[in-house]
Write a protein that holds these residues in place. Structure first.
Motif, PDB file in Angstrom:
ATOM      1  N   ILE A  64       8.095  -3.214 -10.053  1.00 23.26           N
ATOM      2  CA  ILE A  64       8.026  -2.463 -11.303  1.00 23.26           C
ATOM      3  C   ILE A  64       7.123  -3.167 -12.309  1.00 23.26           C
ATOM      4  O   ILE A  64       6.415  -2.523 -13.085  1.00 23.26           O
ATOM      5  CB  ILE A  64       9.445  -2.194 -11.878  1.00 23.26           C
ATOM      6  CG1 ILE A  64       9.394  -1.134 -12.979  1.00 23.26           C
ATOM      7  CG2 ILE A  64      10.088  -3.461 -12.364  1.00 23.26           C
ATOM      8  CD1 ILE A  64       9.183   0.247 -12.465  1.00 23.26           C
ATOM      9  N   THR A  65       7.102  -4.502 -12.276  1.00 21.00           N
ATOM     10  CA  THR A  65       6.209  -5.271 -13.145  1.00 21.00           C
ATOM     11  C   THR A  65       4.762  -5.023 -12.750  1.00 21.00           C
ATOM     12  O   THR A  65       3.903  -4.797 -13.611  1.00 21.00           O
ATOM     13  CB  THR A  65       6.532  -6.775 -13.060  1.00 21.00           C
ATOM     14  OG1 THR A  65       7.902  -6.961 -13.439  1.00 21.00           O
ATOM     15  CG2 THR A  65       5.625  -7.593 -13.955  1.00 21.00           C
ATOM     16  N   VAL A 113       0.840  -1.210   0.000  1.00 20.66           N
ATOM     17  CA  VAL A 113       0.000   0.000   0.000  1.00 20.66           C
ATOM     18  C   VAL A 113       0.870   1.253   0.000  1.00 20.66           C
ATOM     19  O   VAL A 113       0.643   2.184  -0.778  1.00 20.66           O
ATOM     20  CB  VAL A 113      -0.964  -0.001   1.210  1.00 20.66           C
ATOM     21  CG1 VAL A 113      -1.596   1.370   1.405  1.00 20.66           C
ATOM     22  CG2 VAL A 113      -2.037  -1.052   1.030  1.00 20.66           C
ATOM     23  N   THR A 114       1.882   1.262   0.841  1.00 23.47           N
ATOM     24  CA  THR A 114       2.769   2.422   0.918  1.00 23.47           C
ATOM     25  C   THR A 114       3.480   2.662  -0.408  1.00 23.47           C
ATOM     26  O   THR A 114       3.568   3.796  -0.890  1.00 23.47           O
ATOM     27  CB  THR A 114       3.811   2.223   2.041  1.00 23.47           C
ATOM     28  OG1 THR A 114       3.122   2.018   3.276  1.00 23.47           O
ATOM     29  CG2 THR A 114       4.733   3.419   2.167  1.00 23.47           C
ATOM     30  N   THR A 115       3.959   1.599  -1.014  1.00 25.71           N
ATOM     31  CA  THR A 115       4.661   1.719  -2.297  1.00 25.71           C
ATOM     32  C   THR A 115       3.714   2.207  -3.391  1.00 25.71           C
ATOM     33  O   THR A 115       4.092   3.054  -4.210  1.00 25.71           O
ATOM     34  CB  THR A 115       5.293   0.370  -2.685  1.00 25.71           C
ATOM     35  OG1 THR A 115       6.105  -0.087  -1.609  1.00 25.71           O
ATOM     36  CG2 THR A 115       6.156   0.516  -3.916  1.00 25.71           C
ATOM     37  N   PHE A 129       3.543  -2.374 -11.193  1.00 28.82           N
ATOM     38  CA  PHE A 129       3.179  -1.006 -11.567  1.00 28.82           C
ATOM     39  C   PHE A 129       2.913  -0.882 -13.060  1.00 28.82           C
ATOM     40  O   PHE A 129       2.007  -0.165 -13.490  1.00 28.82           O
ATOM     41  CB  PHE A 129       4.279  -0.016 -11.162  1.00 28.82           C
ATOM     42  CG  PHE A 129       4.527   0.028  -9.684  1.00 28.82           C
ATOM     43  CD1 PHE A 129       3.512  -0.192  -8.768  1.00 28.82           C
ATOM     44  CD2 PHE A 129       5.793   0.282  -9.202  1.00 28.82           C
ATOM     45  CE1 PHE A 129       3.752  -0.152  -7.400  1.00 28.82           C
ATOM     46  CE2 PHE A 129       6.048   0.328  -7.842  1.00 28.82           C
ATOM     47  CZ  PHE A 129       5.022   0.112  -6.941  1.00 28.82           C
ATOM     48  N   GLY A 130       3.693  -1.587 -13.858  1.00 25.29           N
ATOM     49  CA  GLY A 130       3.474  -1.563 -15.300  1.00 25.29           C
ATOM     50  C   GLY A 130       2.104  -2.117 -15.668  1.00 25.29           C
ATOM     51  O   GLY A 130       1.397  -1.534 -16.494  1.00 25.29           O
ATOM     52  N   TRP A 131       1.728  -3.236 -15.054  1.00 26.50           N
ATOM     53  CA  TRP A 131       0.414  -3.817 -15.336  1.00 26.50           C
ATOM     54  C   TRP A 131      -0.723  -2.933 -14.834  1.00 26.50           C
ATOM     55  O   TRP A 131      -1.743  -2.782 -15.507  1.00 26.50           O
ATOM     56  CB  TRP A 131       0.304  -5.223 -14.742  1.00 26.50           C
ATOM     57  CG  TRP A 131       0.956  -6.247 -15.597  1.00 26.50           C
ATOM     58  CD1 TRP A 131       2.094  -6.947 -15.340  1.00 26.50           C
ATOM     59  CD2 TRP A 131       0.513  -6.673 -16.889  1.00 26.50           C
ATOM     60  NE1 TRP A 131       2.380  -7.783 -16.390  1.00 26.50           N
ATOM     61  CE2 TRP A 131       1.419  -7.638 -17.348  1.00 26.50           C
ATOM     62  CE3 TRP A 131      -0.572  -6.330 -17.702  1.00 26.50           C
ATOM     63  CZ2 TRP A 131       1.281  -8.266 -18.583  1.00 26.50           C
ATOM     64  CZ3 TRP A 131      -0.713  -6.962 -18.922  1.00 26.50           C
ATOM     65  CH2 TRP A 131       0.206  -7.914 -19.356  1.00 26.50           C
ATOM     66  N   ILE A 132      -0.556  -2.350 -13.674  1.00 28.90           N
ATOM     67  CA  ILE A 132      -1.596  -1.438 -13.158  1.00 28.90           C
ATOM     68  C   ILE A 132      -1.776  -0.279 -14.123  1.00 28.90           C
ATOM     69  O   ILE A 132      -2.902   0.077 -14.476  1.00 28.90           O
ATOM     70  CB  ILE A 132      -1.239  -0.947 -11.740  1.00 28.90           C
ATOM     71  CG1 ILE A 132      -1.370  -2.106 -10.743  1.00 28.90           C
ATOM     72  CG2 ILE A 132      -2.126   0.225 -11.332  1.00 28.90           C
ATOM     73  CD1 ILE A 132      -0.865  -1.789  -9.347  1.00 28.90           C
ATOM     74  N   ASN A 133      -0.676   0.307 -14.572  1.00 31.40           N
ATOM     75  CA  ASN A 133      -0.765   1.418 -15.523  1.00 31.40           C
ATOM     76  C   ASN A 133      -1.462   0.994 -16.807  1.00 31.40           C
ATOM     77  O   ASN A 133      -2.309   1.712 -17.330  1.00 31.40           O
ATOM     78  CB  ASN A 133       0.630   1.961 -15.852  1.00 31.40           C
ATOM     79  CG  ASN A 133       1.181   2.817 -14.741  1.00 31.40           C
ATOM     80  OD1 ASN A 133       0.437   3.454 -14.001  1.00 31.40           O
ATOM     81  ND2 ASN A 133       2.485   2.813 -14.599  1.00 31.40           N
ATOM     82  N   ARG A 134      -1.115  -0.179 -17.319  1.00 31.84           N
ATOM     83  CA  ARG A 134      -1.754  -0.668 -18.550  1.00 31.84           C
ATOM     84  C   ARG A 134      -3.249  -0.864 -18.359  1.00 31.84           C
ATOM     85  O   ARG A 134      -4.047  -0.459 -19.199  1.00 31.84           O
ATOM     86  CB  ARG A 134      -1.118  -1.980 -18.993  1.00 31.84           C
ATOM     87  CG  ARG A 134       0.222  -1.816 -19.606  1.00 31.84           C
ATOM     88  CD  ARG A 134       0.768  -3.154 -20.090  1.00 31.84           C
ATOM     89  NE  ARG A 134       2.198  -3.038 -20.240  1.00 31.84           N
ATOM     90  CZ  ARG A 134       3.087  -3.806 -19.635  1.00 31.84           C
ATOM     91  NH1 ARG A 134       2.695  -4.784 -18.861  1.00 31.84           N
ATOM     92  NH2 ARG A 134       4.369  -3.620 -19.823  1.00 31.84           N
ATOM     93  N   LEU A 135      -3.618  -1.507 -17.273  1.00 35.80           N
ATOM     94  CA  LEU A 135      -5.044  -1.774 -17.046  1.00 35.80           C
ATOM     95  C   LEU A 135      -5.840  -0.483 -16.830  1.00 35.80           C
ATOM     96  O   LEU A 135      -6.939  -0.340 -17.345  1.00 35.80           O
ATOM     97  CB  LEU A 135      -5.230  -2.721 -15.857  1.00 35.80           C
ATOM     98  CG  LEU A 135      -4.794  -4.162 -16.091  1.00 35.80           C
ATOM     99  CD1 LEU A 135      -4.794  -4.946 -14.780  1.00 35.80           C
ATOM    100  CD2 LEU A 135      -5.699  -4.836 -17.112  1.00 35.80           C
TER     101      LEU A 135
END
Length: 108
Positions: free
Chosen positions: A92-93, A5-7, A95-101
């Motif tokens: 980082i993986t 959560v913090t990250t 975060f990448g998927w969250i951004n894509r979705l």
């Protein structure tokens, strides 16, 4: 979960941790999020997948990621999730998927 959560908050996301998957479908009724991440253990995966099915049925626009170790990918995806992310994974993986979705959601 606190570290995750913090990250996520440091990356600019609004995030909340819930300890029991049974609470999630009820919480979603009050304030539907854009995305839910189930970070689960093998022992709890069935409860988590049942929560995913309920959320998908009642809130088809919410993106769902399930992360666990040693679980059948097809079983997870059949529960209506958008992404199965096997453990271990790099943040980082994730975060990448969250951004894509979330960007996909905005583009539609």
């Amino acid at each position: 979960s606190y570290l995750l959560v913090t990250t996520l908050e440091m990356q600019g996301y609004s995030a909340e941790a819930v300890n029991f998957s049974e609470q999630v479908p009820e919480m979603v009724k009050v304030e539907p999020p854009s995305l839910i991440l189930f970070d689960t253990s093998v022992e709890n995966v069935e409860k988590e997948l049942e929560a995913c099915r309920l959320i998908r049925k009642n809130h088809p626009d919410i993106k769902i990621i399930v992360s666990t170790a040693d679980c059948n990918k097809e079983t997870v995806l059949d529960a209506g999730v958008d992404l199965y992310l096997p453990k271990p994974y790099e943040l980082i993986t994730l975060f990448g998927w969250i951004n894509r979705l979330l960007n996909y959601e905005i583009l539609q």
